[in-house]
Design an enzyme around this catalytic site. Structure first.
Site, PDB file in Angstrom:
ATOM      1  N   LYS A  29      -0.720  -4.304  -2.978  1.00  0.00           N
ATOM      2  CA  LYS A  29      -1.975  -3.803  -2.434  1.00  0.00           C
ATOM      3  C   LYS A  29      -2.160  -2.378  -2.947  1.00  0.00           C
ATOM      4  O   LYS A  29      -1.597  -1.440  -2.402  1.00  0.00           O
ATOM      5  CB  LYS A  29      -1.945  -3.853  -0.903  1.00  0.00           C
ATOM      6  CG  LYS A  29      -3.316  -3.735  -0.228  1.00  0.00           C
ATOM      7  CD  LYS A  29      -3.843  -2.343  -0.152  1.00  0.00           C
ATOM      8  CE  LYS A  29      -5.100  -2.230   0.667  1.00  0.00           C
ATOM      9  NZ  LYS A  29      -5.706  -0.871   0.618  1.00  0.00           N
TER      10      LYS A  29
ATOM     11  N   SER B  33       0.821  -1.206   0.000  1.00  0.00           N
ATOM     12  CA  SER B  33       0.000   0.000   0.000  1.00  0.00           C
ATOM     13  C   SER B  33       0.864   1.268   0.000  1.00  0.00           C
ATOM     14  O   SER B  33       1.522   1.563  -0.988  1.00  0.00           O
ATOM     15  CB  SER B  33      -0.943  -0.044   1.213  1.00  0.00           C
ATOM     16  OG  SER B  33      -1.879   1.002   1.175  1.00  0.00           O
TER      17      SER B  33
ATOM     18  N   ASP C  41      10.142   5.064 -10.409  1.00  0.00           N
ATOM     19  CA  ASP C  41       9.713   5.592 -11.700  1.00  0.00           C
ATOM     20  C   ASP C  41      10.424   6.887 -12.069  1.00  0.00           C
ATOM     21  O   ASP C  41      10.633   7.180 -13.245  1.00  0.00           O
ATOM     22  CB  ASP C  41       8.200   5.824 -11.703  1.00  0.00           C
ATOM     23  CG  ASP C  41       7.416   4.533 -11.894  1.00  0.00           C
ATOM     24  OD1 ASP C  41       8.046   3.462 -11.907  1.00  0.00           O
ATOM     25  OD2 ASP C  41       6.178   4.601 -12.031  1.00  0.00           O
TER      26      ASP C  41
END
Length: 531
Positions: free
Chosen positions: A307, A282, A293
């Site tokens: 999640k 999460s 990224d």
């Protein structure tokens, strides 16, 4: 008879209305109305409605849930950053509450309660030797700020039980386990959850480490199951440039919602390594995905849990709550964090979902990087360097570290499961606390000089024999280095705090050691070339 006929007439009217309107909601109302008024036995209407809500949510996804009022209150405490109580860290040892440490500056410390004290009664109710549950004991110790609780304490070296009156207060719950210089220019910060106070805790730790000369940072999110979205966004902001996308959410009824960095972060330049494992989930995955990224740091460890569903809390009138999934999380490069959860035909969705980690272990994913294969459709590219990263659920690290199974044996698992390792240290500290404090006045001295000797190990084995843990010589020898490290770390925790515990454990943690290799040997620059 007339009453029954009237009820049947009401049911017929409701059914006719439902047929005209074709509303599933009316069907549910009719069923509840009929059961509550016509069923042969008395029914608990509240329970019926709770089961109906739970049943509907179970058909949706693994993270849409219902909690009753008590569960809702308990669930919020670890994330809110505080609760009201007496302020102690404790361990249940043989049906007795042993104080590990009073919270610094908390009500118990102010009242004079010491590490090693045993609490035997709360408000004249015995809690020692009565097999009372930990939850029940905690409920007796907690209470509104300003209220008083009477405790009976047994203290080593004092013949009679000691009475204490403690005034309850707000007790902080910290989300940072450790923050220290693991090498002269390299800081280490471990976060166990993303709570309301996490950004402030991190900022304080970062400032302290930078003042000590930190230039590079290892951010440990291993085992971090997540928490508040805002806390994750604030943490990611510490590392990213202004307007960098951190995460976006999107759902059927939710338009794309983007979250960007403000550019006010205090660690936008130094080298950064993020540690994750199969239990990082999460909010941990949001931070890790954003860092990866944007090519801001190197991710080390194993693929995260996956999640990535957004739950919206829907409070109900009685204090209960529905947490309903309304969107999915996506990393800046467009990867969906959520792993698949559609069950195979004839299988239970929740059972299959929670078996995923076991399946990953059985398939060898946690031990061998070459056992992990991604189709081309799951390939994405980072935003600055166009490095290949993968979607499909969870965040795949840049550098894979297999799970360490070399020192884990059935014998060690039995020692841990039965609490023998912890009980060995608490008993030892109870007998030698003052001696240890005098011999090792600070943690650095302890960490350098303290050794687990044969007498200590003999005591642990005797305790294991008493608990009927079958001894295996070969397994014991294989697990001995790990056992010694854990024993030393637990003693350090009890004498100082969690940060010292992790300083001991990290000396042999393979993922932490790999992170240090990445920073030392030029590997970091090969993965993330300088801008």
């Amino acid at each position: 008879m007339r009453k029954t006929l009237l009820l049947l007439a009401c049911l017929a009217a409701l059914t006719a209305q439902a047929q005209r309107n074709n509303l599933p909601l009316r069907k549910l109302q009719i069923a509840e109305y009929a059961i509550n008024r016509l069923y042969v036995d008395t029914v608990n209407e509240d329970r019926l409605v709770e089961h109906a809500i739970t049943g509907m949510l179970e058909q949706l996804d693994p993270h849409s849930t219902y909690t009753d009022p008590e569960e809702t209150r308990a669930m919020s405490q670890p994330l809110e950053g505080n609760f009201e109580g007496i302020g102690i860290q404790f361990q249940m040892i043989e049906d007795t509450l042993l104080v590990i440490q009073p919270v610094s500056g908390g009500p118990s410390e102010k009242a004079g309660i010491l590490a090693g004290d045993r609490i035997t009664a709360v408000n004249d109710t015995a809690i020692a030797g009565v097999k009372m549950s930990t939850e029940d004991i905690m409920s007796r110790l907690r209470g509104p700020k300003g209220s008083e609780v009477n405790l009976t304490i047994v203290r080593r070296g004092v013949g009679q039980p000691l009475p204490f009156t403690v005034k309850r207060d707000k007790i902080p719950i910290y989300s940072l386990d450790a923050a220290y210089l693991i090498e002269p220019r390299t800081g280490y910060i471990r976060i166990n959850r993303f709570g309301a106070t996490t950004p402030d805790e991190f900022a304080d730790a970062l400032k302290r480490l930078q003042q000590q000369g930190m230039r590079d940072l290892i951010l440990d999110l291993q085992g971090n199951g997540g928490g508040y979205l805002n806390a994750a966004i604030d943490l990611a902001n510490e590392f990213l440039e202004q307007k960098d996308l951190i995460v976006y959410t999107q759902g059927r009824a939710e338009r794309q919602n983007n979250f960007h960095a403000k550019g006010s972060g205090r660690f936008k330049q130094g080298r950064l390594v993020v540690l994750v494992d199969e239990y990082s989930a999460s909010a941990s995955e949001i931070v890790t995905g954003a860092i990866q990224d944007h090519d801001r740091g190197v991710v080390v460890g194993r693929r995260t849990f996956g999640k990535g569903l957004v739950q919206r809390p829907i409070p109900l009138p009685d204090g209960s709550m529905i947490r309903l999934t309304v969107a999915r999380y996506y990393t800046p490069a467009g990867r969906c964090i959520q792993k698949p959860y559609d069950a195979a035909e004839g299988q239970d969705m929740l059972e299959q979902y929670h078996r995923d980690l076991l399946e990953r272990f059985n398939h060898g994913e946690l031990m061998h990087a070459d056992s992990i294969h991604f189709p081309d459709s799951l390939k994405y590219h980072t935003l600055r360097l166009a490095r290949t990263v993968y979607g499909g659920g969870g965040i795949m690290p840049d550098i894979f570290v297999p799970i360490d199974t070399a020192q884990y044996t059935d014998y060690h698992r039995q020692l841990a499961a039965r609490g023998i390792i912890i009980r060995s240290t608490t008993g030892y500290i109870e007998q030698h606390r003052q001696e240890l404090k005098q011999r090792y006045p600070d943690f650095d001295t302890f960490n350098r000089d303290f050794r687990i000797d044969d007498a200590f190990l003999a005591h642990m084995r005797a305790l294991a024999d008493k608990e009927k843990v079958e001894f295996h010589e070969a397994q014991y020898a294989r697990s001995l280095p790990l056992i010694k490290t854990q024993l030393k770390a637990l003693i350090a925790r009890d004498l100082w705090d969690m940060s010292e515990y992790f300083q001991v454990m990290n000396a042999t943690d393979h993922t932490v050691q790999q992170a240090l290799k990445v920073l030392r040997g030029g590997m970091y620059e090969r993965i993330i070339p300088n801008k």
